[in-house]
Design a protein around this motif. Structure first.
Motif, PDB file in Angstrom:
ATOM      1  N   VAL A  59       0.870  -1.166   0.000  1.00  0.00           N
ATOM      2  CA  VAL A  59       0.000   0.000   0.000  1.00  0.00           C
ATOM      3  C   VAL A  59       0.907   1.216   0.000  1.00  0.00           C
ATOM      4  CG1 VAL A  59      -1.849   1.231   1.183  1.00  0.00           C
ATOM      5  CG2 VAL A  59      -1.742  -1.265   1.321  1.00  0.00           C
ATOM      6  N   ILE A  60       0.714   2.074  -0.993  1.00  0.00           N
ATOM      7  CA  ILE A  60       1.543   3.268  -1.136  1.00  0.00           C
ATOM      8  C   ILE A  60       0.647   4.481  -0.907  1.00  0.00           C
ATOM      9  CG2 ILE A  60       3.085   4.552  -2.661  1.00  0.00           C
ATOM     10  CD1 ILE A  60       3.354   1.855  -4.268  1.00  0.00           C
ATOM     11  N   PHE A  61       0.921   5.204   0.176  1.00  0.00           N
ATOM     12  CA  PHE A  61       0.180   6.422   0.509  1.00  0.00           C
ATOM     13  C   PHE A  61       0.971   7.618  -0.007  1.00  0.00           C
ATOM     14  CE2 PHE A  61      -0.612   3.283   3.803  1.00  0.00           C
ATOM     15  CZ  PHE A  61      -1.993   3.281   3.896  1.00  0.00           C
ATOM     16  N   MET A  62       0.336   8.468  -0.796  1.00  0.00           N
ATOM     17  CA  MET A  62       1.000   9.667  -1.309  1.00  0.00           C
ATOM     18  C   MET A  62       0.207  10.892  -0.881  1.00  0.00           C
ATOM     19  SD  MET A  62       1.914   8.255  -5.119  1.00  0.00           S
ATOM     20  CE  MET A  62       0.735   6.888  -5.158  1.00  0.00           C
ATOM     21  N   LYS A  63       0.874  11.767  -0.157  1.00  0.00           N
ATOM     22  CA  LYS A  63       0.253  13.025   0.258  1.00  0.00           C
ATOM     23  C   LYS A  63       1.000  14.145  -0.458  1.00  0.00           C
ATOM     24  CE  LYS A  63      -0.543  16.039   4.189  1.00  0.00           C
ATOM     25  NZ  LYS A  63      -0.233  16.257   5.608  1.00  0.00           N
ATOM     26  N   PHE A  64       0.304  14.820  -1.366  1.00  0.00           N
ATOM     27  CA  PHE A  64       0.915  15.903  -2.126  1.00  0.00           C
ATOM     28  C   PHE A  64       0.819  17.190  -1.315  1.00  0.00           C
ATOM     29  CE2 PHE A  64      -0.081  12.634  -5.164  1.00  0.00           C
ATOM     30  CZ  PHE A  64       1.079  12.583  -5.920  1.00  0.00           C
ATOM     31  N   VAL A  65       1.959  17.610  -0.797  1.00  0.00           N
ATOM     32  CA  VAL A  65       2.029  18.817   0.026  1.00  0.00           C
ATOM     33  C   VAL A  65       1.781  20.040  -0.846  1.00  0.00           C
ATOM     34  CG1 VAL A  65       3.514  20.169   1.555  1.00  0.00           C
ATOM     35  CG2 VAL A  65       3.617  17.669   1.609  1.00  0.00           C
ATOM     36  N   ASN A  66       2.357  20.026  -2.042  1.00  0.00           N
ATOM     37  CA  ASN A  66       2.115  21.058  -3.052  1.00  0.00           C
ATOM     38  C   ASN A  66       2.446  20.441  -4.415  1.00  0.00           C
ATOM     39  OD1 ASN A  66       5.001  21.374  -3.458  1.00  0.00           O
ATOM     40  ND2 ASN A  66       5.034  22.663  -1.630  1.00  0.00           N
ATOM     41  N   ASP A  67       2.498  21.269  -5.461  1.00  0.00           N
ATOM     42  CA  ASP A  67       2.740  20.730  -6.807  1.00  0.00           C
ATOM     43  C   ASP A  67       4.159  20.209  -6.995  1.00  0.00           C
ATOM     44  OD1 ASP A  67       0.159  21.209  -7.592  1.00  0.00           O
ATOM     45  OD2 ASP A  67       0.605  23.172  -8.465  1.00  0.00           O
ATOM     46  N   ASN A  68       5.040  20.470  -6.044  1.00  0.00           N
ATOM     47  CA  ASN A  68       6.431  20.067  -6.178  1.00  0.00           C
ATOM     48  C   ASN A  68       6.934  19.170  -5.045  1.00  0.00           C
ATOM     49  OD1 ASN A  68       6.746  21.616  -8.549  1.00  0.00           O
ATOM     50  ND2 ASN A  68       6.988  23.456  -7.303  1.00  0.00           N
ATOM     51  N   LYS A  69       6.033  18.699  -4.177  1.00  0.00           N
ATOM     52  CA  LYS A  69       6.478  17.897  -3.033  1.00  0.00           C
ATOM     53  C   LYS A  69       5.430  16.861  -2.668  1.00  0.00           C
ATOM     54  CE  LYS A  69       8.156  18.446   1.716  1.00  0.00           C
ATOM     55  NZ  LYS A  69       8.494  19.421   2.773  1.00  0.00           N
ATOM     56  N   VAL A  70       5.894  15.616  -2.479  1.00  0.00           N
ATOM     57  CA  VAL A  70       5.010  14.538  -2.065  1.00  0.00           C
ATOM     58  C   VAL A  70       5.654  13.775  -0.909  1.00  0.00           C
ATOM     59  CG1 VAL A  70       5.918  12.900  -3.776  1.00  0.00           C
ATOM     60  CG2 VAL A  70       3.638  12.540  -2.841  1.00  0.00           C
ATOM     61  N   GLU A  71       4.837  13.445   0.080  1.00  0.00           N
ATOM     62  CA  GLU A  71       5.260  12.582   1.180  1.00  0.00           C
ATOM     63  C   GLU A  71       4.691  11.206   0.890  1.00  0.00           C
ATOM     64  OE1 GLU A  71       3.646  14.526   4.620  1.00  0.00           O
ATOM     65  OE2 GLU A  71       5.148  16.121   4.556  1.00  0.00           O
ATOM     66  N   ILE A  72       5.550  10.190   0.886  1.00  0.00           N
ATOM     67  CA  ILE A  72       5.142   8.837   0.529  1.00  0.00           C
ATOM     68  C   ILE A  72       5.394   7.903   1.706  1.00  0.00           C
ATOM     69  CG2 ILE A  72       5.530   6.897  -1.031  1.00  0.00           C
ATOM     70  CD1 ILE A  72       6.586   8.931  -3.093  1.00  0.00           C
TER      71      ILE A  72
END
Length: 143
Positions: A59-72
């Motif tokens: 399971v891969i959770f991706m939280k896009f903080v903004n258009d240039n940063k993702v926390e996975i």
């Protein structure tokens, strides 16, 4: 269950969800499931491991903080068998494979991985076992 955390930064970082969704090899079972809601994407997929004759669910959770940063956050589980509930390194292997996919994609798109935990995911399962054996030979009394 094995867990990994990454932060990836770069232009058009939202492409990463489609790239991970479309990644397939002979051992993936069907198409992955993807849930999306605003800045959160959850990707679930199963992969068959011959050495354990079982599937591992990632399971891969991706939280896009903004258009240039993702926390996975990556969570891999399953495939344990027998009375000792051993997975013979398959969970860690799946975790490491996903991290390596992200590293490869990042190098192509010139994205930067600014955080990665745990660091030992960069060590292959084979190298990890070899290192443990070497350590045991060098220091046989260490528990």
């Amino acid at each position: 269950m094995k867990i990994a955390n990454l932060v990836v930064e770069g232009k058009n970082i939202r492409k990463i969800s489609d790239i991970l969704y479309n990644h397939q090899d002979d051992f993936y079972r069907g198409k992955p499931y993807m849930y999306s809601d605003r800045n959160i994407i959850v990707l679930m997929r199963e992969r068959y491991y011959k050495r354990i004759s079982s599937y591992i669910m990632s399971v891969i959770f991706m939280k896009f903080v903004n258009d240039n940063k993702v926390e996975i956050e990556i969570a891999c589980s399953g495939g344990r068998e027998g009375i000792l509930m051993l997975d013979y390194g398959a969970q860690k292997s799946e975790d490491a494979d996903i991290v390596n996919q992200i590293i490869e994609v990042s190098s192509v798109y010139l994205w930067e991985i600014t955080k990665m935990e745990p660091q030992d995911l960069l060590v292959s399962v084979k190298d990890g076992i070899t290192n443990k054996i070497k350590e045991k030979i060098n220091n046989p009394f260490k528990k």
